[in-house]
Design a protein around this motif. Structure first.
Motif, PDB file in Angstrom:
ATOM      1  N   MET A  26      30.306 -24.448  -2.706  1.00 62.08           N
ATOM      2  CA  MET A  26      28.917 -24.717  -3.116  1.00 62.08           C
ATOM      3  C   MET A  26      28.781 -24.792  -4.630  1.00 62.08           C
ATOM      4  SD  MET A  26      26.339 -22.696  -0.620  1.00 62.08           S
ATOM      5  CE  MET A  26      27.289 -21.411   0.138  1.00 62.08           C
ATOM      6  N   ILE A  27      29.417 -23.848  -5.326  1.00 59.83           N
ATOM      7  CA  ILE A  27      29.351 -23.840  -6.794  1.00 59.83           C
ATOM      8  C   ILE A  27      29.977 -25.111  -7.358  1.00 59.83           C
ATOM      9  CG2 ILE A  27      30.224 -22.716  -8.885  1.00 59.83           C
ATOM     10  CD1 ILE A  27      29.949 -20.018  -7.332  1.00 59.83           C
ATOM     11  N   LEU A  28      31.175 -25.455  -6.878  1.00 58.62           N
ATOM     12  CA  LEU A  28      31.882 -26.622  -7.415  1.00 58.62           C
ATOM     13  C   LEU A  28      31.198 -27.936  -7.038  1.00 58.62           C
ATOM     14  CD1 LEU A  28      35.577 -25.473  -6.870  1.00 58.62           C
ATOM     15  CD2 LEU A  28      34.257 -25.446  -9.000  1.00 58.62           C
ATOM     16  N   LYS A  29      30.541 -27.976  -5.899  1.00 58.57           N
ATOM     17  CA  LYS A  29      29.805 -29.187  -5.504  1.00 58.57           C
ATOM     18  C   LYS A  29      28.525 -29.328  -6.330  1.00 58.57           C
ATOM     19  CE  LYS A  29      27.762 -31.567  -1.600  1.00 58.57           C
ATOM     20  NZ  LYS A  29      27.454 -31.534  -0.172  1.00 58.57           N
ATOM     21  N   THR A  30      27.850 -28.225  -6.563  1.00 58.70           N
ATOM     22  CA  THR A  30      26.595 -28.252  -7.315  1.00 58.70           C
ATOM     23  C   THR A  30      26.825 -28.520  -8.795  1.00 58.70           C
ATOM     24  OG1 THR A  30      25.658 -26.681  -5.721  1.00 58.70           O
ATOM     25  CG2 THR A  30      24.492 -26.939  -7.812  1.00 58.70           C
ATOM     26  N   PHE A  31      27.909 -27.946  -9.330  1.00 55.56           N
ATOM     27  CA  PHE A  31      28.257 -28.097 -10.743  1.00 55.56           C
ATOM     28  C   PHE A  31      29.690 -28.636 -10.852  1.00 55.56           C
ATOM     29  CE2 PHE A  31      25.441 -24.365 -10.335  1.00 55.56           C
ATOM     30  CZ  PHE A  31      24.351 -24.816 -11.059  1.00 55.56           C
ATOM     31  N   PRO A  32      29.894 -29.931 -10.617  1.00 54.17           N
ATOM     32  CA  PRO A  32      31.262 -30.470 -10.549  1.00 54.17           C
ATOM     33  C   PRO A  32      32.085 -30.307 -11.827  1.00 54.17           C
ATOM     34  CG  PRO A  32      29.617 -32.227 -10.423  1.00 54.17           C
ATOM     35  CD  PRO A  32      28.882 -30.936 -10.388  1.00 54.17           C
ATOM     36  N   ASP A  33      31.453 -30.159 -12.970  1.00 56.54           N
ATOM     37  CA  ASP A  33      32.188 -30.030 -14.230  1.00 56.54           C
ATOM     38  C   ASP A  33      32.299 -28.585 -14.715  1.00 56.54           C
ATOM     39  OD1 ASP A  33      32.550 -32.795 -14.383  1.00 56.54           O
ATOM     40  OD2 ASP A  33      30.589 -33.064 -15.326  1.00 56.54           O
ATOM     41  N   VAL A  42      38.670 -11.512 -10.963  1.00 61.26           N
ATOM     42  CA  VAL A  42      37.857 -12.223  -9.975  1.00 61.26           C
ATOM     43  C   VAL A  42      37.487 -13.604 -10.504  1.00 61.26           C
ATOM     44  CG1 VAL A  42      36.925 -10.085  -8.994  1.00 61.26           C
ATOM     45  CG2 VAL A  42      35.663 -11.258 -10.811  1.00 61.26           C
ATOM     46  N   PRO A  43      37.119 -14.544  -9.613  1.00 59.67           N
ATOM     47  CA  PRO A  43      36.712 -15.877 -10.058  1.00 59.67           C
ATOM     48  C   PRO A  43      35.407 -15.848 -10.856  1.00 59.67           C
ATOM     49  CG  PRO A  43      37.292 -15.897  -7.727  1.00 59.67           C
ATOM     50  CD  PRO A  43      37.221 -14.471  -8.149  1.00 59.67           C
ATOM     51  N   TRP A  44      35.423 -16.515 -12.002  1.00 57.01           N
ATOM     52  CA  TRP A  44      34.243 -16.668 -12.858  1.00 57.01           C
ATOM     53  C   TRP A  44      33.988 -18.147 -13.076  1.00 57.01           C
ATOM     54  CZ3 TRP A  44      30.807 -13.479 -15.548  1.00 57.01           C
ATOM     55  CH2 TRP A  44      31.012 -12.116 -15.384  1.00 57.01           C
ATOM     56  N   TYR A  45      32.747 -18.485 -13.259  1.00 57.18           N
ATOM     57  CA  TYR A  45      32.338 -19.863 -13.484  1.00 57.18           C
ATOM     58  C   TYR A  45      31.524 -19.925 -14.767  1.00 57.18           C
ATOM     59  CZ  TYR A  45      34.196 -20.206  -8.893  1.00 57.18           C
ATOM     60  OH  TYR A  45      35.065 -20.137  -7.836  1.00 57.18           O
TER      61      TYR A  45
END
Length: 66
Positions: A26-33, A42-45
């Motif tokens: 969901m995160i990568l689809k919503t914010f592709p860049d 842990v994973p951070w964006y």
């Protein structure tokens, strides 16, 4: 997509693994860049969101850091 995040996700048990995978998609689809990294274990964006798989739940956290 950071390969270290893939390793983190693969280490998780069920159902936490599936939940983290769905939230990540969901995160990568919503914010592709968006920049994805493993930070503090842990994973951070981009320092804005993080995912943590714990023993009996998953946290999607939001950082207030500027």
């Amino acid at each position: 997509m950071d390969p270290k995040v893939q390793v983190y996700i693969k280490k998780q048990g069920t159902p936490q693994r599936e939940i983290v995978e769905a939230l990540r998609r969901m995160i990568l689809k919503t914010f592709p860049d968006i920049k994805e990294e493993l930070k503090l274990g842990v994973p951070w964006y981009e320092g804005k969101y993080y995912l943590v798989a714990l023993k009996d739940h998953v946290n999607l956290g939001f950082s207030m850091m500027v």
